[in-house]
Design an enzyme around this catalytic site. Sequence first.
Site, PDB file in Angstrom:
ATOM      1  N   HIS A 187      27.942  41.089  45.611  1.00 42.52           N
ATOM      2  CA  HIS A 187      28.631  42.316  45.217  1.00 42.52           C
ATOM      3  C   HIS A 187      28.800  42.400  43.706  1.00 42.52           C
ATOM      4  O   HIS A 187      29.262  43.412  43.193  1.00 42.52           O
ATOM      5  CB  HIS A 187      29.998  42.370  45.888  1.00 42.52           C
TER       6      HIS A 187
ATOM      7  N   ALA B 159      32.736  30.713  53.072  1.00 40.48           N
ATOM      8  CA  ALA B 159      31.985  29.516  52.704  1.00 40.48           C
ATOM      9  C   ALA B 159      32.535  28.910  51.416  1.00 40.48           C
ATOM     10  O   ALA B 159      33.134  29.612  50.591  1.00 40.48           O
ATOM     11  CB  ALA B 159      30.506  29.866  52.512  1.00 40.48           C
TER      12      ALA B 159
ATOM     13  N   ASP C 143      34.307  46.539  38.202  1.00 41.81           N
ATOM     14  CA  ASP C 143      33.366  46.136  37.163  1.00 41.81           C
ATOM     15  C   ASP C 143      31.971  45.825  37.694  1.00 41.81           C
ATOM     16  O   ASP C 143      31.070  45.475  36.937  1.00 41.81           O
ATOM     17  CB  ASP C 143      33.913  44.916  36.404  1.00 41.81           C
TER      18      ASP C 143
ATOM     19  N   ASP D 243      47.573  38.058  33.581  1.00 43.51           N
ATOM     20  CA  ASP D 243      46.505  38.961  33.982  1.00 43.51           C
ATOM     21  C   ASP D 243      46.837  40.361  33.503  1.00 43.51           C
ATOM     22  O   ASP D 243      47.978  40.818  33.600  1.00 43.51           O
ATOM     23  CB  ASP D 243      46.349  38.943  35.509  1.00 43.51           C
TER      24      ASP D 243
ATOM     25  N   HIS E  85      41.216  36.889  40.733  1.00 40.21           N
ATOM     26  CA  HIS E  85      42.116  36.843  39.575  1.00 40.21           C
ATOM     27  C   HIS E  85      42.889  35.529  39.519  1.00 40.21           C
ATOM     28  O   HIS E  85      43.092  34.970  38.436  1.00 40.21           O
ATOM     29  CB  HIS E  85      43.091  38.016  39.623  1.00 40.21           C
TER      30      HIS E  85
ATOM     31  N   TRP F 243      32.713  39.036  39.100  1.00 42.79           N
ATOM     32  CA  TRP F 243      32.422  38.241  37.910  1.00 42.79           C
ATOM     33  C   TRP F 243      32.510  36.738  38.159  1.00 42.79           C
ATOM     34  O   TRP F 243      31.694  35.959  37.644  1.00 42.79           O
ATOM     35  CB  TRP F 243      33.337  38.649  36.763  1.00 42.79           C
TER      36      TRP F 243
END
Length: 455
Positions: free
Chosen positions: A350, A333, A374, A113, A21, A353
């Site tokens: 996973h 990483a 999501d 947010d 976020h 987004w």
Amino acid sequence: MEKTEWRRKRVVLVPYPFQGHITPLLQLGSVLRSHGFSITVLQTNFNSLDPSDHPYFTFLTLPDGLEGYDFYFNNILMMTSVMNANCKAPFEEHMSRMLEEEDGGEVACIIYDSLMKFVDIVAPKLKVPTIVFRVNPAAFTHSLVILSEFLQQKLIPLPESSDLDVMVPEAYPLRYKDFLLPVTQEIPEPVVEFIQTYTNVQSNAAVIWNSVESLDHWPLQQLLQRWSIPSFPVGPLHKSAKLLQTSLIEEDNACLSWLDRQSPNSVLFVSLGSLSVMDEEELINMAWGIAKSEQPFLWVLHPNLLNGSDPIKTLPQEFKEMTRKRGYMVKWAPQKKVLEHSAIGGFLTHCGWNSILEVLCEGVPLICRPSFGDHMVISRYITQEWKVGIEVEVKTEDGYERAVRTLMASEEGKMMKQRAVKLKQEIEQSINGGTSHESIACLVEFIISLTVGRK
């Protein structure tokens, strides 16, 4: 309005304090700063960034009351509730002080947010326009809108015997099993209220999406029909923003030197983000599946992956010996640099987004192992709509081996790679003068037009 006047306008950013976020909202801040706005970031104590890493932003702190709070994945909703309650008063104090200042520039709006709900309470009282920022694709928000409508119509819970693989007509290509919550179970009232609040944007002046119009076209159109406010799909922001240091975890750059020694398109990159968790059995299954696929791999094993136990130490010594010459494991990483590397031929993810936007921009096909939130919706779009990846069918040793071999060493995998490269080109066009470029320009003009009403 003359340029010298609007250049003094200030935009206030309020990020939700988790990696996926914080990063895109600060990237948006960087884009807006490049268009002449002053940027103030109101951040919580929890997971706060070092202001010295962002000297062109002004940082103010929101005491969140989370000191000593026991953080683990299943506790995030409770933490969010506590944080929203504790941040309301200091947020109002900061905003009131800002509105009284003259040398800081006129506050044009607050971009926040959607999980920082205290902004919805304070901003109307101060008569400051708000723009809600969505870190998820429009497809996910649309799925929640449909879920909320089903709840209002009392269509949920579905019978236990329901076939959850059936498509949801109102939310194609999603199945009932792709919704955020199990639809055959009673959904707790606080969660129902959260969904209803999350999908209600009528108090906002606009919505910003870190998404691309071509990726999210149908869901965006559906939401525009329901909402009466402007919508700006400006993503992928990591391509439009200047490079920012927003990682909350120290990155291991040594893996880049290891990648330099690998053949082009040969390495499977494996990373499940900073919040996904799995049990030890699945970790071992994934390890042996990767090993038996005989593909080179770079594997990110974040310490939180096993809810506290060190996943690298948990892996069998026999696995480490077998893969020593073709595998590389790190705790974290530099993901964007990794995905840009010519050695990367696939990504086991996973389906967060930010990660998906980064990998789509590099034309790399995917293996989806969705975790929560999501992820299921995004996985479905990857596999069924964009057709640039496959989902792990079963989280067994054989399931992981089969998925890796399909992606990295089959004709089907080659076709996914070709589609991924084509999608990359479409996204590049959207950034370079296309829809995303135009959305950013329209957003800038929209913010310029906003004024703060005062008593």
